[in-house]
Design a protein around this motif. Structure first.
Motif, PDB file in Angstrom:
ATOM      1  N   UNK A 117     -14.739  38.127  39.281  1.00  0.00           N
ATOM      2  CA  UNK A 117     -15.484  36.987  38.729  1.00  0.00           C
ATOM      3  C   UNK A 117     -14.569  36.069  37.924  1.00  0.00           C
ATOM      4  N   UNK A 118     -13.507  36.646  37.338  1.00  0.00           N
ATOM      5  CA  UNK A 118     -12.545  35.833  36.594  1.00  0.00           C
ATOM      6  C   UNK A 118     -11.545  35.173  37.535  1.00  0.00           C
ATOM      7  N   UNK A 119     -11.421  35.715  38.751  1.00  0.00           N
ATOM      8  CA  UNK A 119     -10.367  35.247  39.659  1.00  0.00           C
ATOM      9  C   UNK A 119     -10.579  33.803  40.086  1.00  0.00           C
ATOM     10  N   UNK A 120     -11.853  33.435  40.258  1.00  0.00           N
ATOM     11  CA  UNK A 120     -12.102  32.073  40.761  1.00  0.00           C
ATOM     12  C   UNK A 120     -11.729  31.015  39.707  1.00  0.00           C
ATOM     13  N   UNK A 121     -12.221  31.138  38.462  1.00  0.00           N
ATOM     14  CA  UNK A 121     -11.748  30.185  37.453  1.00  0.00           C
ATOM     15  C   UNK A 121     -10.232  30.234  37.277  1.00  0.00           C
ATOM     16  N   UNK A 122      -9.650  31.433  37.383  1.00  0.00           N
ATOM     17  CA  UNK A 122      -8.196  31.562  37.233  1.00  0.00           C
ATOM     18  C   UNK A 122      -7.475  30.776  38.316  1.00  0.00           C
ATOM     19  N   UNK A 123      -7.960  30.932  39.546  1.00  0.00           N
ATOM     20  CA  UNK A 123      -7.330  30.205  40.657  1.00  0.00           C
ATOM     21  C   UNK A 123      -7.473  28.699  40.449  1.00  0.00           C
ATOM     22  N   UNK A 124      -8.674  28.280  40.041  1.00  0.00           N
ATOM     23  CA  UNK A 124      -8.908  26.850  39.850  1.00  0.00           C
ATOM     24  C   UNK A 124      -8.017  26.288  38.744  1.00  0.00           C
ATOM     25  N   UNK A 125      -7.796  27.084  37.692  1.00  0.00           N
ATOM     26  CA  UNK A 125      -6.928  26.640  36.604  1.00  0.00           C
ATOM     27  C   UNK A 125      -5.470  26.574  37.075  1.00  0.00           C
ATOM     28  N   UNK A 126      -5.045  27.630  37.741  1.00  0.00           N
ATOM     29  CA  UNK A 126      -3.633  27.740  38.106  1.00  0.00           C
ATOM     30  C   UNK A 126      -3.248  26.718  39.169  1.00  0.00           C
ATOM     31  N   UNK A 127      -4.114  26.556  40.158  1.00  0.00           N
ATOM     32  CA  UNK A 127      -3.732  25.722  41.304  1.00  0.00           C
ATOM     33  C   UNK A 127      -4.260  24.302  41.209  1.00  0.00           C
ATOM     34  N   UNK A 128      -5.423  24.137  40.572  1.00  0.00           N
ATOM     35  CA  UNK A 128      -6.047  22.821  40.590  1.00  0.00           C
ATOM     36  C   UNK A 128      -6.109  22.172  39.221  1.00  0.00           C
ATOM     37  N   UNK A 129      -5.765  22.955  38.178  1.00  0.00           N
ATOM     38  CA  UNK A 129      -5.788  22.397  36.833  1.00  0.00           C
ATOM     39  C   UNK A 129      -7.180  22.198  36.263  1.00  0.00           C
ATOM     40  N   UNK A 130      -8.210  22.805  36.884  1.00  0.00           N
ATOM     41  CA  UNK A 130      -9.551  22.718  36.308  1.00  0.00           C
ATOM     42  C   UNK A 130      -9.558  23.560  35.039  1.00  0.00           C
ATOM     43  N   UNK A 131     -10.069  22.991  33.951  1.00  0.00           N
ATOM     44  CA  UNK A 131      -9.892  23.674  32.673  1.00  0.00           C
ATOM     45  C   UNK A 131     -10.687  24.972  32.618  1.00  0.00           C
ATOM     46  N   UNK A 132     -10.000  26.017  32.200  1.00  0.00           N
ATOM     47  CA  UNK A 132     -10.567  27.360  32.240  1.00  0.00           C
ATOM     48  C   UNK A 132     -11.782  27.491  31.334  1.00  0.00           C
TER      49      UNK A 132
END
Lengths: 364, 509
Positions: free
Chosen positions: A125-140
Motif C-alpha cells: 500500500x505504501x509502494x504506490x505513493x513511493x513510486x509516484x514520489x520517486x518517479x513522478x515527483x507527486x508529493x508523498x
C-alpha cells in the motif's frame, strides 16, 4: 560546536514540553469546573495503577510503536509518511486473509505468517505513493493522505461484500479460529493463584514490537542501507554525489515504513479483535506521527513516546468513564501533548539553547 | 590631519562562546580605498555587519565624520551615508534596473513620480561616475558585472558617502573586475570613501590605499599598501610563513587516462550546458579548467563523477564509460577508480550532520573493508578515520564531531583525505579551496601535486585564476559550454585567459 548537550536535547526538551502541555490541560480542566489534580490521579491509577490498566496501556502502546517506527523510518529518508493509517488497515486485511484461509496448527506459525502478510500488504500500500514520489515527483504527503481514504473505502467494500460471513449483519470477517489466537498477557503471566492482566488486550505482539524497535535501530544505524537512507534524508544532492539512487532509497524506505505500519495489525486484529472489523485502526496511524516526532525518530524514543500515548489513551478512557469530563476533552489533552512535543518544539528549544549558551559563557 | 570618514573604536562582538570581533579599532580617511583582508571566519563580515546595523556590537563606538553615531539598523546606516554591496546581490530579478534602484526608497504611494525622479538622478549619477547601465533592462537580462553596478548605483542613489563592498570580485571575470576597480577609482576621486573586503591579495595590492588585516577576530595590522607586499600580508593573515606559490617539478605526462570526445550535457531544464567538448587528461598531469562560474565546468565534473547523465563518449584508460543509465552513477565511477572532490562540500561532499567518521565512508560505504556480516564495520571505519585525521592534520582531531562543527578548511581536508587516500587513477577536483583558509589551501594544493607526482591524472575546475595558474600543467578555458582553447601556463597570462573566459576566441582556439 553543539548548542546544548545531547541529554538536554533528548530528555529535557520533551519533559519540559510535556510539563507545559500538562499545565495547559490542567487549566482547561479547571475552566470546565473539574479538579485537575483528581483528574491526573484518575488517569494515573486508571492507566498504571493495576495490571489491568497496564494491559490496556501497553496494548495501545504496541499499536503506536509500530506506527511510530513506520513514520520514523520514513523521516530518516526525509519522507513524511502520513499513510500509516491506510497501511495498517491493509495490514489488517493481510492478517485476516492469512488467519482465515489456512488451518494453522499452532499460533507461532500463524504469527510468523501473519507478520509476513501484514508487512507485505502494508508495504504494497505504501509502494504506490513511493513510486509516484520517486518517479513522478507527486508529493508523498498528498498521496499517502489520499491512500488512507482509498484504503478505508476498499476495506469497507471487502468487509461488506467479500469477507462478511453468510447471514451476518456486521461488516466484519468471521472470528479467527482458536488455533491462531495469540497468547495474552493474562495467559502468559498469570499463575493459578494470582491472575494478572485480567481481560486486558495486551498480548505477545508487544514483544514483537520491542523486537521491531531493535531491528529498526540496527537497520538505521548499523547497516549500509540505513547509512544510505540517512544520507539521502540529510542531503539529496549529497546522495547523488555518493552514487546513492534517490529513487531506490525513496522506494525502499517507504516499503519498510509501510511494512512496519502494516505490522500493527498483528496486535489489534490478530491479538485483540481476533477478526477484522471496520475502522480497526482507530487513528493509530496518525498518533504514530506524534510518536515519531516526540521520539526524535529514534526507536528508543519511539518506544517511550508510544508508552506515553498509550497512557494518555487508557487514562483518557478512564477519565471519561468516572468523571463528567467529556470524551472530547481527552482528545484536547492529547492534542495539547502533540502540539507541544511536536509542533511547538522550537518554542522550548530556543530559550533553552540560550540558557545553555549563557551558562557556558559564565563558565569561561 | 583630516577627520576620518569612519572610525571604529574598540568594537567587540561575541556569538555565544565565539568571539567574532575582539577590540577592533580602525580609522578610514575620506576619499580613500581601504582594504580589509583576512581568512574565512576572521571576523571581516561581522565587522561590516555591525557597521551596517545588522548586528549590535557588545562594546565599542562608531564615529562617522567626527561624530559618534549609533547604528541600530540598516535604515540608520543608510541615513548616515553608508552603502553596502553584498557578495550575493540583493536584486529583484524580474524588476527593471530602475525599479530595483527605487525599491525601498519610494517617495510615496504612487510609483510614477518616484521613477521619473530616479530616472533623472540616475542620469546625473551615470554622468558623474561613468556608471552606465540601461535603466529599462530587467535584472535577469543583464550580466553579473552590470548587476553589481546596479547595486553600487542603489547605494549612490541613497546618497551613500561611504561604500562597503563584500568580496566584490568573486563572480566577475578578470576584465569585469578591472572595470569595477576603475569605477571605484573614479568614486574615490569624487571624494567617496570605499571599504573593500576580500581575500585576494592581488586586488588589495593593486587597488587600495591602506589595508587592515584581520585574524581570528582581531585586527592584526593596518598598513599603507605601498609599504607592504603580498608575502607580508599573507603572513599577517595566517600568523606564520606561507608558500603562496605551489612548489612543483615539471609534469611528466604519461599515457592518456581520461579521453573525452564530443561530450554534451543537457540539464533538467533542457538547457545544453556542455556543448560537445573534447579533452584529454594524461597520467601525471593536472589539467585545469578555467572559466567564469556557470559556463559548463560544474556540469562537466558532475557527468564525469556520475552525478548527471551526458551524451558523447568518455574513455578511462581506453575503456569506454557509460554516460547514462546503469553503470553511470557515482558508485560505478568509484569502482572505476575515479575519485571526486565535489565543488560544494557542504551540499555534496559531506553530510553535515554526520560524524566525521561517517563522512570518511561517504561514497565508499559499500566498500567490503567497511563491512562485517550484515553490518557496517564502524570500528574499522573509525580506525581509518583516525589515520586520515592524523595524516591530513584535521583540526580538531576528533572523529566524533559532526562535519558542520569543523571549519571550512578542515571540512575540505576530510573530503580530500577520503578521495586522495583511495589512490584513484583519475581525481576530479572542483573548487578545492573555495572558502578555505590560506594555511589549508597550501596543504591541499601540496596533496594534489603529490598525487600527480605519483603518476595520477587530475582534472581541476576552479574559478580562481591564481589557483589554476599555480596548480595546472595545462589550462583549458571554458565559455558557454565550449572549450575556447588550451594553453600552457608558462606561455599565457591572465589577460589572455581573461579574454578566452569572456568568449573572445584566441587565434589557436
Amino acid at each position: 560546536m553543539e548548542k546544548m548537550p545531547k541529554w538536554a536535547d533528548v530528555v529535557l526538551i520533551p519533559i519540559i514540553s510535556l510539563l507545559l502541555a500538562t499545565i495547559l490541560s490542567a487549566i482547561v480542566i479547571l475552566a470546565i469546573g473539574e479538579n485537575p489534580v483528581e483528574a491526573v490521579n484518575l488517569m494515573v491509577t486508571g492507566a498504571l495503577g493495576s495490571t489491568y490498566g497496564w494491559g490496556y496501556t501497553l496494548y495501545y502502546a504496541t499499536n503506536f510503536i509500530f506506527t511510530g517506527l513506520a513514520v520514523a523510518v520514513a523521516f530518516h529518508a526525509r519522507l513524511f509518511n502520513i499513510g500509516g493509517e491506510g497501511q495498517a488497515m491493509l495490514g489488517g486485511l493481510g492478517v485476516a486473509i492469512v488467519c482465515l484461509s489456512v488451518p494453522w496448527p499452532h499460533w507461532t506459525i500463524a504469527l510468523l505468517a501473519a507478520c509476513a502478510a501484514s508487512m507485505i500488504f502494508g508495504a504494497a500500500w505504501a509502494a504506490i505513493p513511493a513510486y509516484l514520489q520517486a518517479k513522478r515527483g507527486s508529493h508523498i504527503v498528498i498521496t499517502t493522505i489520499m491512500f488512507n481514504f482509498i484504503a478505508a473505502a476498499f476495506l469497507n467494500y471487502m468487509l461488506v461484500n467479500v469477507m462478511r460471513p453468510q447471514g451476518s449483519q456486521d461488516p466484519a470477517t468471521a472470528r479467527f479460529p482458536e488455533a491462531v489466537h495469540l497468547p495474552t498477557f493474562q495467559s502468559m503471566f498469570s499463575s493459578a493463584e494470582n491472575i494478572v492482566f485480567r481481560g486486558a488486550p495486551a498480548n505477545i505482539s508487544f514483544f514483537v514490537a520491542i523486537l521491531a524497535c531493535i531491528v529498526v535501530w540496527a537497520l538505521i544505524w548499523r547497516t549500509r542501507l540505513g547509512y544510505e537512507i540517512r544520507a539521502y534524508g540529510h542531503s539529496e544532492t549529497g546522495a547523488v554525489y555518493a552514487g546513492i539512487s534517490p529513487v531506490r532509497i525513496t522506494i525502499i524506505a517507504m516499503l519498510i515504513s509501510g511494512a512496519l505500519a502494516g505490522m500493527m495489525a498483528i496486535n489489534n486484529v490478530m491479538g485483540e479483535a481476533e477478526r477484522l472489523v471496520l475502522n480497526s485502526t482507530e487513528g493509530a496511524g496518525f498518533i504514530g506521527i506524534a510518536v515519531a516526532l516526540m521520539g526524535r525518530s529514534h526507536p528508543f524514543g519511539v518506544f517511550l513516546a508510544a508508552i506515553l500515548f498509550g497512557f494518555l489513551y487508557q487514562g483518557g478512557a478512564e477519565l471519561a468513564l468516572w468523571t463528567s469530563i467529556p470524551r472530547e476533552l481527552i482528545v484536547v489533552i492529547q492534542a495539547l501533548v502533540i502540539l507541544f512535543t511536536g509542533a511547538l518544539d522550537n518554542m522550548v528549544r530556543m530559550p533553552l539553547e540560550k540558557i545553555f549558551l549563557s551558562f557556558r559563557k559564565g563558565a569561561e | 590631519m583630516t577627520v576620518p570618514a569612519i572610525e571604529l573604536k574598540g568594537i567587540s562582538k561575541a556569538f555565544g562562546p565565539v568571539q567574532a570581533n575582539k577590540d577592533i579599532s580602525i580609522s578610514v580617511a575620506p576619499g580613500t580605498i581601504h582594504g580589509i583582508i583576512g581568512e574565512n571566519g576572521a571576523g571581516k563580515s561581522t565587522l561590516m555587519s555591525i557597521l551596517y546595523g545588522f548586528y549590535k556590537a557588545d562594546k565599542g563606538e562608531i564615529w562617522i565624520n567626527g561624530s559618534k553615531t549609533d547604528i541600530p539598523d540598516s535604515q540608520a546606516a543608510i541615513a548616515s551615508g553608508i552603502g553596502m554591496v553584498f557578495q550575493h546581490f540583493k536584486l529583484v530579478e524580474n524588476f527593471s534596473v530602475l525599479e530595483n534602484i527605487v525599491l525601498g526608497a519610494e517617495d510615496g504611494g504612487l510609483l510614477a513620480p518616484s521613477l521619473a525622479k530616479a530616472r533623472k538622478e540616475l542620469k546625473e549619477l551615470e554622468e558623474e561616475y561613468e556608471l552606465f547601465v540601461d535603466p529599462d533592462k530587467r535584472i535577469d537580462e543583464i550580466g553579473v558585472g552590470m548587476q553589481q553596478r546596479v547595486e553600487i548605483l542603489k547605494a549612490l542613489y541613497r546618497k551613500a558617502e561611504i561604500l562597503i563592498l563584500d568580496e566584490p570580485t568573486g563572480v566577475l571575470t578578470p576584465a569585469e573586475a578591472d572595470q569595477l576597480f576603475r569605477i571605484l577609482d573614479r568614486l574615490r576621486s569624487e571624494g567617496k570613501t570605499i571599504i573593500v573586503i576580500t581575500h585576494k591579495l592581488r586586488e588589495i595590492m593593486e587597488n587600495t590605499d591602506t589595508v587592515s588585516v584581520m585574524r581570528r577576530g582581531e585586527m592584526t595590522a593596518t598598513v599603507k599598501t605601498a609599504e607592504t607586499n603580498p608575502q607580508e600580508l599573507a603572513e599577517l593573515m595566517v600568523g606564520r610563513k606561507v608558500l603562496l606559490q605551489v612548489d612543483k617539478v615539471p609534469a611528466q605526462p604519461g599515457k592518456p587516462v581520461l579521453e573525452i570526445e564530443k561530450l554534451s550535457v543537457t540539464d533538467s531544464a533542457g538547457v545544453e550546458r556542455v556543448k560537445g567538448i573534447d579533452l584529454t587528461v594524461r597520467a601525471g598531469e593536472i589539467v585545469g579548467i578555467a572559466g567564469v562560474a556557470g559556463n559548463g565546468q560544474s556540469e562537466l565534473l558532475e557527468v564525469l563523477g556520475g552525478m548527471r547523465p551526458g551524451q558523447g563518449s568518455i574513455r578511462l584508460n581506453g575503456e569506454p564509460l557509460p554516460l547514462h543509465g546503469p553503470g553511470s552513477d557515482g558508485q560505478a565511477r568509484r569502482a572505476q577508480h575515479i575519485a571526486h572532490v565535489p565543488e560544494d562540500r557542504q551540499r555534496e561532499g559531506l553530510i553535515m550532520d554526520f560524524y566525521a567518521w561517517e563522512n570518511v565512508a561517504f561514497g565508499y560505504h559499500r566498500d567490503p573493508a567497511y563491512k562485517r556480516g550484515l553490518f557496517m564495520d564502524n570500528a574499522a571505519l573509525r580506525a581509518d578515520t583516525e589515520a586520515k585525521i592524523e595524516k591530513f592534520d584535521v583540526r580538531p582531531p576528533n572523529g566524533w564531531l559532526t562535519a558542520k562543527s569543523f571549519s571550512g578548511g578542515n571540512q575540505q581536508k576530510i573530503v580530500v583525505a577520503r578521495e586522495i587516500e583511495r589512490n584513484p587513477d583519475l581525481l576530479l577536483v572542483g573548487q578545492p579551496t573555495r572558502g578555505v583558509d590560506i594555511g589549508a589551501i597550501e596543504f591541499i594544493h601540496k596533496q594534489i601535486v603529490a598525487l600527480r607526482d605519483q603518476g595520477k591524472a587530475i582534472l581541476l575546475v576552479s574559478v580562481e585564476l591564481e589557483e589554476i595558474f599555480s596548480l595546472s600543467d595545462r589550462i583549458a578555458v571554458m565559455f558557454d559550454g565550449h572549450i575556447m582553447g588550451e594553453r600552457l601556463p608558462a606561455e599565457t597570462d591572465e589577460k589572455e585567459l581573461g579574454l578566452l573566459m569572456a568568449g573572445v576566441a584566441g587565434e589557436a582556439a
